[in-house]
Structures are given as C-alpha cells and as structure tokens.
Design an enzyme around this catalytic site. Structure first.
Site, PDB file in Angstrom:
ATOM      1  N   ILE A   1      78.697  31.754 -59.202  1.00  0.00           N
ATOM      2  CA  ILE A   1      80.115  31.140 -58.009  1.00  0.00           C
ATOM      3  C   ILE A   1      81.525  31.872 -59.145  1.00  0.00           C
ATOM      4  CG2 ILE A   1      80.962  29.392 -57.376  1.00  0.00           C
ATOM      5  CD1 ILE A   1      79.309  27.121 -57.237  1.00  0.00           C
ATOM      6  N   GLY A   2      80.994  31.870 -60.231  1.00  0.00           N
ATOM      7  CA  GLY A   2      82.470  32.246 -60.381  1.00  0.00           C
ATOM      8  C   GLY A   2      82.851  32.118 -62.499  1.00  0.00           C
ATOM      9  N   GLY A   3      83.301  32.442 -63.128  1.00  0.00           N
ATOM     10  CA  GLY A   3      83.865  32.239 -64.657  1.00  0.00           C
ATOM     11  C   GLY A   3      84.457  32.801 -65.218  1.00  0.00           C
ATOM     12  N   GLY A   4      85.413  31.948 -66.045  1.00  0.00           N
ATOM     13  CA  GLY A   4      86.622  32.433 -66.632  1.00  0.00           C
ATOM     14  C   GLY A   4      86.141  32.111 -68.490  1.00  0.00           C
TER      15      GLY A   4
ATOM     16  N   GLN B   1      81.502  29.103 -67.531  1.00  0.00           N
ATOM     17  CA  GLN B   1      81.000  29.487 -65.477  1.00  0.00           C
ATOM     18  C   GLN B   1      80.054  29.082 -65.214  1.00  0.00           C
ATOM     19  OE1 GLN B   1      77.726  32.821 -67.639  1.00  0.00           O
ATOM     20  NE2 GLN B   1      79.408  34.149 -67.184  1.00  0.00           N
ATOM     21  N   VAL B   2      80.255  29.062 -63.806  1.00  0.00           N
ATOM     22  CA  VAL B   2      79.893  27.785 -62.680  1.00  0.00           C
ATOM     23  C   VAL B   2      79.002  27.897 -62.165  1.00  0.00           C
ATOM     24  CG1 VAL B   2      81.071  26.574 -60.880  1.00  0.00           C
ATOM     25  CG2 VAL B   2      82.593  27.044 -63.224  1.00  0.00           C
TER      26      VAL B   2
ATOM     27  N   ASP C   1      98.504  20.069 -61.338  1.00  0.00           N
ATOM     28  CA  ASP C   1      98.070  20.883 -61.530  1.00  0.00           C
ATOM     29  C   ASP C   1      97.403  21.520 -59.261  1.00  0.00           C
ATOM     30  OD1 ASP C   1      97.694  23.893 -61.461  1.00  0.00           O
ATOM     31  OD2 ASP C   1      96.162  23.620 -62.789  1.00  0.00           O
TER      32      ASP C   1
END
Length: 1331
Positions: free
Chosen positions: A1040-1043, A1047-1048, A1158
């Site tokens: 799905i995504g990561g940072g 990671q997801v 946030d």
C-alpha cells in the site's frame, strides 16, 4: 427525496465537466441512513442556539452533551446496520451444479554577484543577442582609448593563435595517443624483484640468486607429484581428509611458484607447468577447494535464514545431519508458516535461495563439463552430497508450503469470492514454482554423476495442489450464484498456465485434462440451466422497452458465452486427441507397405499378440528405449505443446549449462529488476565474446534469462518446431482379426508387466479389422502423422475418426459434445415458450423477430463447430427446418405487410428456409408440412413483390411521408411514492437482518509470540506483554505504501478470510528500536481504548526478532487527499456528509479524552463502503498523559521521527491552530486545535485548494496564522452561506471562543444533512430527558 437531490446535483456537476470522485462513495451512506431510519428526530429538536449552553425542548433543558449522546447512539445504530459488499462477505458454497524548479533558467547567479548567460556556448553571437553584453558593446569605444586594455586584448589574441596552431595541436595528438609511459625493461624489472626479495630475506643479491637457483632445481618433485596425483581406487576419504591433502599440495605449489618473478619465467624454465594437463589439474584442485568452502557457506546462510525467519517463541531444537535434507523437516514447517504471510512467495525463493546459489551451481556444472576427464584421472569427486542437499532444499520447502496452505484452505467453510481469488493466485504460483524446480533440477543433474533426491511425496503434493486449484475454479465459476459470462476466458488463461505441467510432473498428465473437461462440461450445463430458467420464469415487464432490453441481454450473453465455450472446447479436443482410427481394407497389402516403409514390429511378450493385437513403430523410433514406447501408449504428452517450454522468471535459468557451452570466459553478472529483486545473468568476458555469445544463446537456448530481453528467440521458433515435428514417430496398433505374418525387423520389450494399466487395453478401442495410429509427443502433431501415414499405406486403409486413447478423457469429450447437443436442442425446441410469453406482454414484432434470428444463429453455430453422429445432426437440422417454417408463418400472420421491416425480415427468413431445405432435407417434410411451406413462401414472395421499388417511386413517396409525420406521445405516470418507499424500506430491513445473522466478526485472539525468558529484548518484551498481542494465521497481499521506518500492506486473515492492513516495522538494531519504541507504544495505547465507526479499528500487534507487525482495519477507498487530487467536491451535500462523519468521530475522540493533533486529508481514509476513518494516532495524546509523543507521517501511517517534548509543535503547519504555532498558554477547550484542523479540511473539500495555498513555505504559513489571520474562505459559488458560517465557527482565532465538535454537530449546516438522513416527522419524536 434525498436521492433526487443527489441525482440532480450530480447531473449539474457532470454538465460542468468536473470530477466528482467522492460523490458515489458518500451517497451510499446517505441512502442507507434514509432507508434504514426507524427513530426520527423533529426539526425543533435539531435547532441550534449559537453559543448558548442549552436548547429548549418543552419543559426540560437539554445540554449539548445530552444531545450528543442521543445523536451518537442513533448514528452508531444506523452504521451498524450497514450492508457490506458481498465480494468480501458472502460465502460461496459448494453445490452440485497505483517541484518544478522556479529558478531563472536563463541567468545563473554566481556567488560574487556576477551573471553568466548560458547562450555563451550555444553558437549564437554573444555580443549581439545578450542584453548584458549589448551594454558592454556600447562601452567598447571607451576601452579602445585605454592602453592597458588594448595591451591585454593583444596578448589574449596572441595566446589564442599559439594554442590553436598546428604545432600545439600535433603535440596534443601525440600525447593523447601515448597509451602508457615507457615501462622498464624486463631485465631491470627482474633485478628489482630479486633485490627486493633479497632484502626481505636479509641476504645479498648473489646469495639470493644462488638460493633461488637451487630451489628451482629442486621443485621438479612438486610438479611431478601434481602430475601423478591420484586418489587410489577403492580408497574412501572424508571431505575433510581430501581437503587437507589437496590444500597441502596446493600450498606447496604456490610456495614453488614464488621462486620465479612471474609465471612466464616459470613456464620457460619448467615447460611441464605450461602443459594443458598440468593446468587442468591445478584448476581442478582449486575449484574443488573453492566449491567445498562456498557450498558450506551457502548451507550456513540457509540455516541462518531459517532460524532468523522463525518466531522468537520457537524453541524447536531440530537435530539434523549436515547433509541430510529430510532432517530439516521440523524447521521446514516453521519456515513454511512464516512464508505463508508473504504475498509473493516466488520473490522470496529468488532472493533467499536461487540468487545466492545460482552462480555456484552454474560454475560447478561448467567446471565439471570442462574438466571431466581430469577428474576421472585424478579420481576426485566434487562434494556432491552437499550439493544435493542444497539442490533439494527448495523442493522440500515448496512442498511444505503447499501442504500448509492446503491445510488452511480446507478449514475455510463457504469462503468468500475475495478469498477464492486469493487462493487461486496462491496455488497457481505454487504449482508454477514446483514445475520450474522439477524441470530445472532434473535437467541440471542429467549429465552429473548423481540425481537429486526428490521428496517421494513431492509430485503427489503438487497434484493435490492442482486438484484444489480446480476445486477453487469450480467454486468461482460454477457454484457462485452469479452468472459468470467470462468463465471461458478464465479457463483459457489457466489452460495456458497448466497445459505443459503434465510433461514434467508424473501423474498430472491425466489429472489436468480431466479437470478441464469437467469444468467445461459443468459450464455448458450451467448455461443450459440459465437458458431454461429464463425461458420458464421470465420477469414481468412494464413496457416493451424493458422487455427488449432484457431479451437483448439474454441473447448477447448466451451467444457470446456459447461461442467462447465452443472455441475453448475445440482447443481441448485438438490437444487431447492423440489417435486416429482406420478401417483395414487390404490386410496383406497394409503389412507389406509397412515393411517397405521400414516400420518394425514391437513385440510385447505375447501380451498384445495373444489377443490378436500387433504393434508397429515408425522408423523414427528405431533405437529408442522402453520408456519412449510406454509414453506413447500412455499418452504422457497429452495437451502439451509440440515443444514444451517454461517461462522461468527467476535464477533457476542460470543453474544449467549445456555440454557445448564450455567457454571459461563466460561470467555471471549481478543486476536488479524494476521491483528491486536481485538477479544474475550469464554474460561473456569481453564485448566481442558478448556479441558472439548473445547470438549463440538463441540457437542453444543457453541463457533464457527473462532479464536479458535483447535475446529474442522468435526467429528460431519455426525452425525448432520443424525439427521437433520431423523427429517424432508413431505407433501403429493393428487389430486385423486374423494372424499376421511379419518377416521384418522386430524390437522386443523386456518384461511382461509393462502394460498392467487398464488404459493399455488398446483392444477395447477398436473392433476387428481396425487400425489405430498413436502419435508420439504432443497431440498437435497428430495431423502431421496422419498425412504421413496416409502417404505410406495408401488405400489399404480408410480413415474413420480421431479420438483420445485414454478412455476417461474420450468419455468426457463425448459428454461435452452431448451437452452442446442438448443445449442447442433446448434453444430450438423451447423458443415457442418465450415467443408466446412475449406476444402476450409485448407484441412488438421486431422483438419477436429477434427470437427467430437468435435460434437460427445458435443452430448454425452448433452445426459448424461440433462433431456429432448423423442421427443427432438429423434432429438438429429438422428442428431448424421447423424454425424456418414457423418464422415464415410468423411473418405472414403476425406482421404488418405494409411495414418495411417485414420486407427485410422476409428476405432473411426465406433465405434461411431455402438453406435448411436444400438437398435431401426437403424430403424430410411430410405432405402437409411441404404444403404449408409452399403457401408461406408464396405469401412472402407476394410481399416481396409488393415492396419492390420501381424507378424509385416508393422511395420518393416514403420520404415525403416521413417529412409530414409527427410523433405525439402522451405519457402519464401515476406512481404511489409512499407505498413504494414503504415496500423498499421493509425489504431492505429484512435483508439487513438476514445479513446480520451471517456476518462474521473477528475475535481478538490472544497469544504469546515472544520468549518471556529472553532478557536481551526488553523493548520487544514490553510490546509483546500488551493485551493486544495477537497470534493469527495471515498472509500478505499487495503493498500500500511506506515511509521511514515502516511499510503498510494489505493482508488476509487465513482463519476467517477478513482483510487487514499490516504495518510492518523493521528492527535493524537496538538503536532503531529505542527510537521508535515510544511511538509504537503510544499509538497502541491510544488505539486500544478507541472503538468507533469513524476511527480505524486496531486489532493487535505481532512481535518478531527483526520486525513488529501492527494489524489494523483495511480501508480500501484510499485517503481523502487522493480523492481531492481530482479536484474539489462539487456537490456540497457530499461535503456535508463527510463533515458529519468527521465530527462524529472527532466528538468521540474528545469525549474519550483523546486529542488527535494531526488532522489532515492524508490521515483521513475511506473504507470500501465510503465511511470516513481517522488514522495515524502517532501524534495523539490523552488528557491524563504526562508527556506527548509525536510523529510526522505521510499519506500512509508511518513511524518515523524521534520523540518530541510537550512544548514543541506537532502537526502539519497549514492545518495547525494559532495557539499551537504561537505556543500560547491558553489552549481553550479540549480539542480546540483539532476543530481548527477540521475546518481547514472542510475548506479544502469545498475549494479543492490547500489552506494557505497562496503562500510559499511553512514559515510564511505559521507567521500568518500566528498574526491572527485565517485562510481564505470559499466564495459564494463554492459553498452556501450556512457552510461558510460553519467554517467561521471552526476558524475562530481565540481557542476559548472556538466551537467544540459536539456544538458543531447541531450547527444548522449539520442539522440540514441530519434531517435529510434521519427525517423530521413529528410523530416519531423521541423525548430526551436532561441528565
């Protein structure tokens, strides 16, 4: 009505040409709330009193909190009754049937303030094009009178002429052509080497030279020992003992080599060292030592990987022999369990097994082929046992993975369609990987002195996976209640994947054909059932338009699926028919022609001959082994391509090397694909060799690496097919009914038990005086073998039919043919029922005429594509004759003869009747039928004559009539809307109650993953001790995504099929864990205490040595930010719905004592039903917390930065409240900063622009906010006055005066959407008592 409002606004937005991406998502919620409403509020209960603390309702005074509690309970009640998408929830039962640079590009500013124009080097005249230099030209007159400037210009011109002259140019060329400086001569270099060696040994040069001369003279014994080295025959040495011997010999050799300054000197002094045999022996000993060491290291890497992949709680102490793979089994199961959680298991095998092992497997095979003779002379064997264990490891592992996945899959009862699709992808990948392993390892060991020890149950396990794959396909295509008209396309896809599997996996050659035939047969039956259902139970139509639409849909679906099924069935027939049946006309002539064509008799040891059956083989089979004959008889290559190929997309393709590719200059290079997966590819050692090797690899199929896309094999395919076809032979099974005298060559099969299988009873295939031709290899070669055989035997035989020699497959083919017959019979025989029904309900002639046309096309398709007996052919033709006659009758009796359409239909009907009664078919009609045919054709001919256009008169008259005709339609609609809505609501509520009974809930399963006795993992132990620590069987799906840290992925719970979101946080070292541990712990603490439809659900955490997995609710709709990328939300009602959901979730958070801090579109997600969800609570804090932990996230949740103190700013500047930026001590009411952020989000939904989008950077934004300014509100075209008033209440500068989330829920702008959703009927008022 709400939906009328939504539809009207949607049409307006569509006319405006703007994107309304979120509309359809949120409209689901409004529809559900409006249709499910059972408790309604009055308008007086929802009036807002501005900033007052209470509102009046009769005698009682209601606080904001009381009203929030009541509204919240009603809101939650409606959401809990939400109907879910059945793709995720409905079980399938088994039945029987993805900054521009704003600097100045023209001027580059230097650090000293000067400027340089880039056109200086562009070839354009600098002094005429650049404004800066045009000014310089205007000052040239002043410079001309300056003596210093003039002198410098002259010197500059002289220097340019010198440097550009021929002499300097020539020197530059000479210097450039010097490749290297002149080296020292050989004598001087040898003297330097000798002097250095003497200095190192503390001797003079003369002493050192004398010593070296003596040592060189005495080195012959070492060279002779190497030349004579051989392991005695029969002597068994351990690997360590052999290693010690070889290492000692190589050490002495390298010591002797140091007596010479270089190898060339040694070769000159000792010619024996320059011989091919001596060099080969040195290479063999070096390679043996290298391979033993490296294979040991590779094995150790695999052991480390297995231990690292297992969970911390695993305390299994598996004692296994170093070289024995079966003793790996206890850890194989643990590893398989962990691998099941990965989505792409093929990439795991590539990165952890194939990539590390492939270069060594390739080099070992290369050295074995090159030095085979030397190895035999020295009696040295490579460490084959260790090699066997490494080769067999992936086989055992994939087998265990399949068994593990099968065990989980079989536990699922009534899986959903989403789960079925996931399992189909999994098993298809497992089967593909298993076939690649079997093919590669078998081929790799084909010319090695050992075989791979395949697990005895490996092939049976693969077959079980194949059977279960077809079971899943049955669930998807057959047992699903929905009609799938794309089923033939899906079957063709998996046929392409599986058709060559039987060529590599023993036993799969019969399973796959039978399963495909069963699926095809069931699809035909399902299609027939669908047709009968539509014929016998047609719906009731309000008008002819609905009926025509329904009938067109039925005809389109039936026709398209019938055509696709026919094409797929023809592919199966061609793939499975491996024999041709002939009748013998002249027995003696046939035997003579077979002998003349060099056929030979295959004697089976009286197994066939005693039954009067004789086998003859084509000359291409002369010299073949017994297995080749048996493979032809058992049809082992059924369904396979003529030249079976595997598309291997991993480094298994580097394992093998052909015997002709023995160039030691071939190298193995590294690379990465687009997904970051490492790979090796075979290349040559030089550019010239590379070109040559690339050309040869096409011919030899040497490097089929898919990463080498420049190696195109298309030019070789035709030649390869021709060679394969010409090399195939055939068997002739003769059943003459009388003894045969054969005086030609005979080949005797050893043993009498080779034909024990019932499939070998070839005598049952034909009758006496019959001949059967069985082709070798792929059944696609049968036509070639038939033509070749016919040329050989001439007219001594007569062709009867093609068929499959396996009785079970032939029987299934006949059943499919019969099913097609029944389907066609049903269409042609039962069309009268549909015709009668439509004549009563919708007597439109054009609609009824399409029924006849559909029957005509259906019958023609059957006669064209299906093979059948003459009896069945007669029945279908007779039904089509009757169809043609009834079609003519319909045109004569029911249609308007003056209608131009009738004329057109008559032409079609008469043409069809003529075709069906052509030839002898006319004789099948009795006298009455023939008379009726003549009469109807006569009437149709009269109709045709009356419509003939003579000299264009009719066309002119028709055109004039059309200009005068006017269409007058008076439509009256009288619908009881209240009754319709009542029925609709009742049906929806009943469906929801039924769904609630069958909905699955995900229990929080408790368990321990960590080893509590391990003292070195205090952070992990702290996480694992949480009550939310879970133990579940799950499998990773898509990324799905990561940072920065995590990671997801989406994932599936293998125990109940639910979809999850898994945040995977890698733990590289203690420092990393120390940094992110507070973030994980804080977010877990907040999420554990929250449970609300508008807040992402938290399921638990799973802790491992090297990573932490956090399980959360999966929101398939993506983020609000991704929707706003398409533009603003045009429909304000959609914005209201989203704002309503945001306020409900925010009010819950604040009532629970949690402040998000946030809020922004990136942290707002939508699930697959369009419900808003708050995510990312890394910056959240509770009221009772002693400190605050923050984390900056992107669109996907991510644990990222270090912990910040309470006084530091948190959030995203463009959404931050003034008191947060200024650090004011006055914070206002609880969650006031969240309300400001929510207002900024609503503003962005209405305008499509970020707050403060007109400012350049975050510092400017913070300055403006702290200075008391608010973002620019939407204009009147973008939002109504009520919406802007709502925003003004959110964006109040003073936090003490800013409205709370509870107060905003009864703002007039929110009351409007609540009334639409819940209603305002006075009779359904619910009294609320003050607390």
């Amino acid at each position: 009505m709400m939906m009328d409002i939504l539809n009207t606004q949607q049409q307006k937005a569509a006319e405006g040409g703007r994107v309304l991406a979120p509309h359809t998502i949120s409209s689901k919620l409004v529809k559900r709330l409006s249709s499910h409403s059972s408790h309604k509020l009055s308008r007086s209960d929802l009036k807002a009193l501005g900033g007052s603390e209470t509102i009046s309702d009769g005698p009682s005074q209601l606080t904001f909190k009381d009203r929030y509690v009541f509204n919240e309970s009603l809101y939650l009640k409606k959401l809990k009754k939400t109907a879910l998408d059945d793709y995720y929830t409905r079980g399938i039962k088994l039945t029987n049937r993805y900054e521009e640079d704003d600097g100045d590009d023209e001027i580059i500013r230097l650090s000293n303030g000067d400027r340089i124009d880039e056109d200086l080097h562009s070839g354009v005249k600098f002094f005429s094009t650049t404004p800066y230099c045009r000014k310089m030209r205007s000052d040239s007159d002043e410079l001309a009178w300056n003596e210093i400037a003039t002198e410098r210009f002259k010197w500059q011109s002289m220097l340019a002429r010198v440097l550009k002259g021929d002499i300097v140019k020539g020197e530059k060329t000479r210097i450039a052509n010097q490749v290297k400086k002149p080296g020292l001569n050989k004598e001087l270099s040898d003297e330097i080497w000798l002097e250095l060696k003497a200095w190192l040994n503390g001797r003079t040069m003369q002493e050192m030279e004398q010593s070296l001369t003596y040592l060189r003279d005495s080195s012959d014994s070492v060279f002779e020992e190497i030349m004579k080295f051989q392991i005695p025959q029969g002597k068994i040495l351990s690997l360590d003992a052999l290693e010690a011997i070889l290492q000692d010999l190589m050490n002495r050799y390298h010591s002797v080599v140091s007596y010479w300054p270089n190898l060339k000197k040694m070769y000159k002094d000792k010619p024996i060292t320059n011989t091919a045999e001596f060099t080969a022996r040195i290479d063999v000993m070096n390679s043996w030592l290298n391979f033993k060491t490296n294979l040991t290291l590779r094995r150790q890497e695999l052991d480390d990987w297995i231990n690292r992949f297992s969970p911390i709680s695993s305390s299994d102490n598996c004692q296994e022999d170093f070289d024995g793979v079966p003793q790996w089994n206890c850890k194989m199961k643990i590893l398989a369990e962990q691998l099941m959680k990965e989505k792409n298991i093929e990439s795991i095998f590539q990165k952890k097994i194939f990539y590390p092992l492939s270069p060594w497997m390739f080099k070992l095979k290369l050295h074995f082929i090159v030095y085979r003779e030397t190895l035999t002379k020295m009696n040295i064997k490579y460490p084959y046992e260790r090699l066997r264990s490494l080769l067999a490891f992936p086989v055992y592992l994939i087998k265990e993975v399949i068994l593990t996945r099968l065990s989980y899959a079989r536990k699922l009862k009534n899986p959903t369609m989403m789960m079925i699709d996931q399992m189909i992808d999994d098993f298809n990948a497992f089967i593909r990987l298993s076939v690649q392993l079997k093919y590669t390892l078998t081929k790799y060991c084909s010319n090695l002195p050992f075989d791979v020890d395949f697990d005895p149950t490996f092939e049976n396990t693969v077959i079980e996976a194949i059977r279960y794959l077809f079971f899943l396909l049955n669930l998807k295509l057959i047992d699903s209640s929905k009609q799938n008209f794309k089923a033939p396309d899906l079957l063709l896809k998996y046929w392409d994947h599986l058709k060559n599997t039987g060529h590599y996996i023993n036993g799969a050659e019969t399973v796959i054909p039978n399963e495909f035939l069963k699926l095809t047969l069931r699809l035909v039956h399902k299609l027939q059932f669908y047709l009968l259902k539509q014929q016998n139970f047609p719906p009731t139509f309000a008008n002819a338009s609905e009926a025509e639409k329904w009938l067109s849909s039925i005809f389109e679906n039936l026709g398209a699926m019938k055509r696709k099924l026919n094409r797929f069935s023809n592919i199966l027939v061609k793939a499975f028919q491996n024999s041709a049946v002939y009748q013998i006309n002249h027995n003696a002539q046939l035997v003579k022609k077979l002998k003349d064509a060099h056929y030979f008799l295959v004697y089976s040891g009286n197994t066939f001959e005693s039954s009067g059956v004789y086998m003859f083989a084509a000359p291409e089979l002369l010299g073949c082994d017994n297995d080749t004959i048996l493979r032809i008889l058992r049809n082992k290559s059924i369904g396979c391509d003529l030249v079976p190929k595997l598309d291997i997309g991993n480094n298994l393709n580097v394992y093998d090397i052909t015997t002709k590719e023995t160039d030691l200059n071939i190298l193995v290079s590294k690379g990465e694909d687009s997904k970051g997966i490492p790979y090796y590819r075979v290349v040559a050692n030089s550019s010239s060799d590379l070109d040559r090797h690339a050309h040869q690899s096409k011919k030899k199929n040497f490097s089929t690496d898919p990463f080498d896309q420049h190696l195109d094999e298309k030019n070789n395919e035709v030649f390869e097919l021709e060679v394969a076809l010409s090399s195939l032979g055939a068997l002739v099974v003769l059943y003459p009914g009388e003894p045969v005298v054969w005086d030609g060559p005979v080949y005797k099969l050893p043993g009498n038990n080779l034909f024990a299988s019932n499939e070998m009873d070839l005598g049952k295939i034909g009758n006496p005086n019959t001949l059967i031709l069985l082709n070798q290899g792929s059944n696609y070669a049968l036509t070639y073998q038939i033509d070749k055989f016919n040329q050989t035997v001439g007219d001594s035989v007569s062709f009867i039919e093609k068929r499959c020699s396996l009785n079970s497959i032939e029987s299934s083919l006949q059943k499919i043919n019969k099913a097609y017959y029944k389907l066609t019979y049903t269409v042609l025989n039962n069309y009268k029922g549909i015709l009668g029904s439509f004549m009563k309900q919708c007597p439109g002639n054009e609609l009824l005429n399409s029924i006849f046309m559909f029957g005509r096309d259906f019958g023609r398709s059957f006669l064209k594509y299906n093979a059948f007996s003459s009896k069945r052919k007669y029945v279908i033709i007779f039904l089509m004759v009757k169809l043609g006659m009834n079609w003519l009758k319909f045109l004569v009796e029911e249609c308007d003869p003056t209608d131009q359409r009738t004329f057109r239909w008559c032409v079609l009907a008469m043409d069809f009747a003529m075709q069906m009664t052509s030839g002898y078919n006319i004789l099948a009609l009795n006298v009455k039928q023939f008379q009726e045919l003549k009469e109807r054709v006569s009437v149709c001919m009269s109709l045709l004559i009356s419509h003939f256009d003579v000299m264009g008169a009719r066309a002119t008259e028709a055109e004039n009539g059309m200009q005068q005709a006017r269409l007058n339609i008076d439509t009256e609609e009288n619908i009881d809307e209240e009754a319709t809505l009542e029925i609709n609501s009742r049906l929806r509520l009943e469906a929801i109650k039924t769904l609630e009974k069958t909905m699955k809930r995900n229990p929080r399963q408790m368990g321990k993953v960590l080893d509590a006795t391990d003292q070195g993992n205090k952070y992990l132990l702290s996480l694992a001790s949480s009550l939310s620590n879970v133990s579940m069987r799950w499998q990773k799906r898509s990324f799905i995504g990561g940072g920065t840290f995590g990671q997801v992925y989406s994932a599936i719970n293998l125990e109940n099929g639910e979809i999850l979101a898994v945040k995977e946080i890698k733990i590289h070292d203690t420092t990393t864990m120390k940094k992110i541990f507070p973030l994980i712990k804080e977010e877990m603490t907040v999420l554990e205490m929250l449970n609300h439809p508008n807040i992402v659900q938290y399921y638990g955490v799973e802790v491992h040595r090297d990573k932490v997995n956090i399980f959360m609710e999966y929101c398939e709709g993506g983020s609000l930010a991704s929707l706003l990328d398409h533009g603003r939300i045009e429909d304000e009602m959609v914005t209201q719905v989203y704002t309503f959901e945001l306020l409900e979730g925010l009010a819950y958070l604040h009532q629970s004592g949690v402040v998000h801090r946030d809020i922004k579109p990136e942290n707002i997600l939508l699930d697959f039903n369009g419900i808003i969800k708050y995510v990312d609570f890394g910056t959240a804090r509770t009221v009772v917390g002693s400190r605050t932990r923050t984390v900056r996230n992107a669109a996907v949740q991510d644990f990222g930065v270090e912990t910040k103190s309470l006084n530091e700013m948190m959030g995203t500047p463009m959404y931050m409240a003034p008191e947060t930026i200024s650090g004011s001590a006055v914070k206002g009411k609880l969650g006031a900063d969240d309300v400001w952020a929510l207002g900024c989000v609503v503003l962005e939904m209405a305008t499509g622009r970020r707050p403060w989008s007109n400012l350049d950077n975050e510092w400017a934004i913070m300055y403006h906010v702290a200075a008391g300014r608010i973002p620019q509100l939407p204009n009147r075209d973008e939002m109504t006055a009520a919406g802007r008033a709502f925003l003004e209440r959110c964006l109040v500068q003073d936090p003490t005066m800013r409205a709370t989330a509870v107060e905003l829920l009864i703002d007039p702008w929110m009351i409007q959407i609540r009334e639409i959703a819940f209603g305002n009927s006075e009779k359904d008022q619910v009294p609320i008592l003050s607390s």
